[in-house]
Design a protein around this motif. Structure first.
Motif, PDB file in Angstrom:
ATOM      1  N   SER A 250       0.815  -1.218   0.000  1.00 21.96           N
ATOM      2  CA  SER A 250       0.000   0.000   0.000  1.00 21.96           C
ATOM      3  C   SER A 250       0.848   1.267   0.000  1.00 21.96           C
ATOM      4  O   SER A 250       0.332   2.363   0.210  1.00 21.96           O
ATOM      5  N   ALA A 251       2.154   1.117  -0.221  1.00 26.10           N
ATOM      6  CA  ALA A 251       3.042   2.287  -0.231  1.00 26.10           C
ATOM      7  C   ALA A 251       2.796   3.146  -1.473  1.00 26.10           C
ATOM      8  O   ALA A 251       2.426   2.638  -2.539  1.00 26.10           O
ATOM      9  N   THR A 252       3.028   4.433  -1.340  1.00 23.21           N
ATOM     10  CA  THR A 252       2.959   5.325  -2.491  1.00 23.21           C
ATOM     11  C   THR A 252       4.219   5.128  -3.340  1.00 23.21           C
ATOM     12  O   THR A 252       5.220   4.588  -2.861  1.00 23.21           O
ATOM     13  N   PRO A 253       4.198   5.580  -4.591  1.00 24.07           N
ATOM     14  CA  PRO A 253       5.421   5.492  -5.403  1.00 24.07           C
ATOM     15  C   PRO A 253       6.607   6.183  -4.734  1.00 24.07           C
ATOM     16  O   PRO A 253       7.742   5.684  -4.807  1.00 24.07           O
ATOM     17  N   GLU A 254       6.371   7.311  -4.075  1.00 26.19           N
ATOM     18  CA  GLU A 254       7.459   8.026  -3.409  1.00 26.19           C
ATOM     19  C   GLU A 254       8.013   7.199  -2.252  1.00 26.19           C
ATOM     20  O   GLU A 254       9.228   7.123  -2.058  1.00 26.19           O
ATOM     21  N   GLN A 255       7.137   6.552  -1.498  1.00 23.36           N
ATOM     22  CA  GLN A 255       7.593   5.698  -0.403  1.00 23.36           C
ATOM     23  C   GLN A 255       8.399   4.517  -0.934  1.00 23.36           C
ATOM     24  O   GLN A 255       9.477   4.211  -0.408  1.00 23.36           O
ATOM     25  N   ARG A 256       7.897   3.866  -1.969  1.00 23.08           N
ATOM     26  CA  ARG A 256       8.629   2.721  -2.532  1.00 23.08           C
ATOM     27  C   ARG A 256      10.033   3.127  -2.960  1.00 23.08           C
ATOM     28  O   ARG A 256      11.004   2.414  -2.706  1.00 23.08           O
ATOM     29  N   ALA A 257      10.153   4.283  -3.595  1.00 25.93           N
ATOM     30  CA  ALA A 257      11.463   4.748  -4.054  1.00 25.93           C
ATOM     31  C   ALA A 257      12.398   4.973  -2.875  1.00 25.93           C
ATOM     32  O   ALA A 257      13.588   4.610  -2.925  1.00 25.93           O
ATOM     33  N   ARG A 258      11.894   5.578  -1.806  1.00 20.37           N
ATOM     34  CA  ARG A 258      12.728   5.823  -0.627  1.00 20.37           C
ATOM     35  C   ARG A 258      13.133   4.521   0.043  1.00 20.37           C
ATOM     36  O   ARG A 258      14.268   4.364   0.492  1.00 20.37           O
ATOM     37  N   TYR A 259      12.208   3.587   0.120  1.00 26.37           N
ATOM     38  CA  TYR A 259      12.513   2.302   0.752  1.00 26.37           C
ATOM     39  C   TYR A 259      13.595   1.554  -0.027  1.00 26.37           C
ATOM     40  O   TYR A 259      14.524   0.987   0.552  1.00 26.37           O
ATOM     41  N   GLU A 260      13.459   1.557  -1.331  1.00 21.29           N
ATOM     42  CA  GLU A 260      14.445   0.863  -2.156  1.00 21.29           C
ATOM     43  C   GLU A 260      15.809   1.532  -2.087  1.00 21.29           C
ATOM     44  O   GLU A 260      16.853   0.866  -2.066  1.00 21.29           O
ATOM     45  N   GLU A 261      15.802   2.868  -2.027  1.00 15.99           N
ATOM     46  CA  GLU A 261      17.064   3.591  -1.894  1.00 15.99           C
ATOM     47  C   GLU A 261      17.723   3.289  -0.547  1.00 15.99           C
ATOM     48  O   GLU A 261      18.934   3.095  -0.463  1.00 15.99           O
ATOM     49  N   TYR A 262      16.926   3.238   0.503  1.00 21.34           N
ATOM     50  CA  TYR A 262      17.434   2.909   1.846  1.00 21.34           C
ATOM     51  C   TYR A 262      18.113   1.538   1.838  1.00 21.34           C
ATOM     52  O   TYR A 262      19.241   1.379   2.324  1.00 21.34           O
ATOM     53  N   ALA A 263      17.432   0.540   1.278  1.00 17.83           N
ATOM     54  CA  ALA A 263      17.988  -0.807   1.261  1.00 17.83           C
ATOM     55  C   ALA A 263      19.241  -0.875   0.392  1.00 17.83           C
ATOM     56  O   ALA A 263      20.222  -1.549   0.740  1.00 17.83           O
ATOM     57  N   ALA A 264      19.234  -0.174  -0.741  1.00 14.23           N
ATOM     58  CA  ALA A 264      20.383  -0.208  -1.648  1.00 14.23           C
ATOM     59  C   ALA A 264      21.631   0.353  -0.980  1.00 14.23           C
ATOM     60  O   ALA A 264      22.743  -0.163  -1.179  1.00 14.23           O
ATOM     61  N   LYS A 265      21.477   1.400  -0.178  1.00 15.99           N
ATOM     62  CA  LYS A 265      22.633   1.988   0.509  1.00 15.99           C
ATOM     63  C   LYS A 265      23.224   1.032   1.531  1.00 15.99           C
ATOM     64  O   LYS A 265      24.413   1.114   1.846  1.00 15.99           O
ATOM     65  N   ARG A 266      22.402   0.141   2.071  1.00 14.94           N
ATOM     66  CA  ARG A 266      22.861  -0.789   3.097  1.00 14.94           C
ATOM     67  C   ARG A 266      23.315  -2.135   2.526  1.00 14.94           C
ATOM     68  O   ARG A 266      23.882  -2.953   3.261  1.00 14.94           O
ATOM     69  N   THR A 267      23.091  -2.340   1.236  1.00  9.74           N
ATOM     70  CA  THR A 267      23.415  -3.635   0.641  1.00  9.74           C
ATOM     71  C   THR A 267      24.911  -3.943   0.608  1.00  9.74           C
ATOM     72  O   THR A 267      25.298  -5.103   0.849  1.00  9.74           O
ATOM     73  N   PRO A 268      25.811  -2.972   0.318  1.00 11.21           N
ATOM     74  CA  PRO A 268      27.231  -3.326   0.235  1.00 11.21           C
ATOM     75  C   PRO A 268      27.783  -4.012   1.481  1.00 11.21           C
ATOM     76  O   PRO A 268      28.657  -4.875   1.378  1.00 11.21           O
ATOM     77  N   ARG A 269      27.264  -3.684   2.660  1.00 12.73           N
ATOM     78  CA  ARG A 269      27.789  -4.295   3.884  1.00 12.73           C
ATOM     79  C   ARG A 269      27.371  -5.754   4.033  1.00 12.73           C
ATOM     80  O   ARG A 269      27.852  -6.458   4.922  1.00 12.73           O
ATOM     81  N   THR A 270      26.447  -6.214   3.181  1.00  7.71           N
ATOM     82  CA  THR A 270      25.953  -7.585   3.293  1.00  7.71           C
ATOM     83  C   THR A 270      26.750  -8.580   2.452  1.00  7.71           C
ATOM     84  O   THR A 270      26.509  -9.784   2.526  1.00  7.71           O
ATOM     85  N   THR A 271      27.691  -8.083   1.662  1.00  3.56           N
ATOM     86  CA  THR A 271      28.367  -8.961   0.704  1.00  3.56           C
ATOM     87  C   THR A 271      29.530  -9.731   1.297  1.00  3.56           C
ATOM     88  O   THR A 271      29.961 -10.736   0.736  1.00  3.56           O
ATOM     89  N   SER A 272      30.052  -9.266   2.441  1.00  2.00           N
ATOM     90  CA  SER A 272      31.183  -9.948   3.074  1.00  2.00           C
ATOM     91  C   SER A 272      31.242  -9.560   4.544  1.00  2.00           C
ATOM     92  O   SER A 272      30.692  -8.526   4.946  1.00  2.00           O
ATOM     93  N   PRO A 273      31.936 -10.347   5.379  1.00  2.00           N
ATOM     94  CA  PRO A 273      32.051 -10.019   6.804  1.00  2.00           C
ATOM     95  C   PRO A 273      32.737  -8.664   7.000  1.00  2.00           C
ATOM     96  O   PRO A 273      33.673  -8.315   6.281  1.00  2.00           O
ATOM     97  N   GLN A 274      32.260  -7.922   8.018  1.00  2.00           N
ATOM     98  CA  GLN A 274      32.732  -6.571   8.260  1.00  2.00           C
ATOM     99  C   GLN A 274      33.525  -6.479   9.563  1.00  2.00           C
ATOM    100  O   GLN A 274      33.082  -6.963  10.604  1.00  2.00           O
TER     101      GLN A 274
END
Length: 342
Positions: A250-274
């Motif tokens: 039920s998210a608006t297009p603007e919300q979906r874009a922000r959510y996807e951007e949020y997750a994308a910024k956090r994705t690099p830390r998931t590729t290997s142990p930190q």
């Protein structure tokens, strides 16, 4: 879509309770309103993340006390209270008091280890004992003993007009069975099981052995199985998983874009142990409830649990949380086989 081996029995959510330094009441009030919404939507539990010297909830026990008076059914938890900041005896008193006021609804989650930035804070926190404080599992054991009613002193009885107890008062009989350990390592999972606690596993685990897998789900699965193997209740021992999931039905297009951007910024830390601790982060899961359910059913650790406390993203707005929780309760939960509480 493969079925889960354990149908989802309890649906919860976790929030950090951010606030503005210039208006801290508003942030705390928002957190309480979100918990009230969670109860109306049928969630089984609401959990508070703990932050010290930051703009998030520093006193979750106090917030749970407030929430207990504005709700009647939903369980209230902490994920987690870092015991390095706490005196176990005093914390046991506070937890038992709030548990009684809530009607036996709190689920305190704790962890151990030195406080973050300990060298910078120890003079304020422990000015006389900073170099000798014990931040090991022993601190949890002390809390367990006090909550479960073991003696805290060898003195009891009447002195003048006052009556003294040898155990923490008030005593809440059921609270000892609702203590959780928040752990991301194999040793923590084993210790929690051996001491009859419940186990909180989140979106962070330790990839401890460089020669072993760095697959998040497989590492988390190994922790869950080790916990239950060492717990008196075996396969019936309680485990709650706390991944970050963001349904967009039920998210608006603007919300979906922000959510996807949020997750994308956090994705690099998931590729290997930190870092030196080799912390491994799970990717945030953003999508429709059907898409999220498919990914969760394919998650090896999710298939082993029947309780979750999905973590709300830290920096979103109140309206975003309303949309996310509503979709979780009305769409994602049912897609996972969950039914809301009455």
């Amino acid at each position: 879509m493969p079925p889960t081996s354990r149908p989802l029995r309890k649906l919860g959510f976790l929030t950090i309770g951010l606030f503005d330094d210039a208006d801290p009441r508003r942030g705390h009030e928002s957190t309480l309103e979100i918990i009230e919404l969670g109860e109306r939507l049928g969630f089984d539990s609401a959990w508070l993340r703990h932050r010290h010297l930051q703009y998030g909830i520093s006193s979750p026990v106090a917030v749970m006390a407030a929430a207990s008076q504005r709700t009647s059914r939903i369980e209230l938890g902490t994920a987690v209270i870092p015991l390095g900041w706490e005196n176990p005896l005093r914390l046991a008193e506070d937890l038992a008091t709030v548990d009684l006021l809530s009607g036996g609804r709190i689920n305190p989650g704790v962890s151990v280890g030195p406080p973050m930035h300990y060298d910078q804070v120890k003079d304020a926190l422990y000015p006389d004992t900073g170099d000798v404080e014990d931040f090991s599992y022993e601190r949890v054991r002390r809390l367990l003993d006090f909550v479960r009613g073991k003696p805290a002193t060898d003195f009891s009885g009447v002195e003048g007009f006052e009556v003294f107890s040898d155990r923490v008062q008030p005593h809440s009989p059921g609270l000892g069975r609702r203590l959780w350990y928040g752990g991301g390592s194999l040793s923590s999972a084993r210790w929690a099981g051996e001491h009859g606690m419940n186990f909180l596993t989140s979106s962070v685990v330790k990839a401890e052995d460089p020669a072993e897998t760095t697959d998040f789900a497989q590492i988390q699965l190994s922790h869950i199985r080790a916990f239950r193997a060492h717990h008196p209740d075996g396969e019936a021992a309680r485990v709650s998983q706390g991944l970050v999931v963001i349904p967009t039905d039920s998210a608006t297009p603007e919300q979906r874009a922000r959510y996807e951007e949020y997750a994308a910024k956090r994705t690099p830390r998931t590729t290997s142990p930190q870092g030196p601790a080799r912390l491994l982060f799970a990717p945030d899961i953003v999508g429709t409830s059907a898409e999220i359910a498919e990914r969760l059913h394919a998650h090896a650790a999710f298939r082993e649990v029947d309780e979750v406390a999905f973590a709300l993203p830290f920096t979103f707005e109140h309206e975003d949380y309303v949309q996310i929780l509503t979709d979780m309760a009305t769409r994602l939960g049912p897609a996972l086989g969950w039914q809301p509480s009455a």
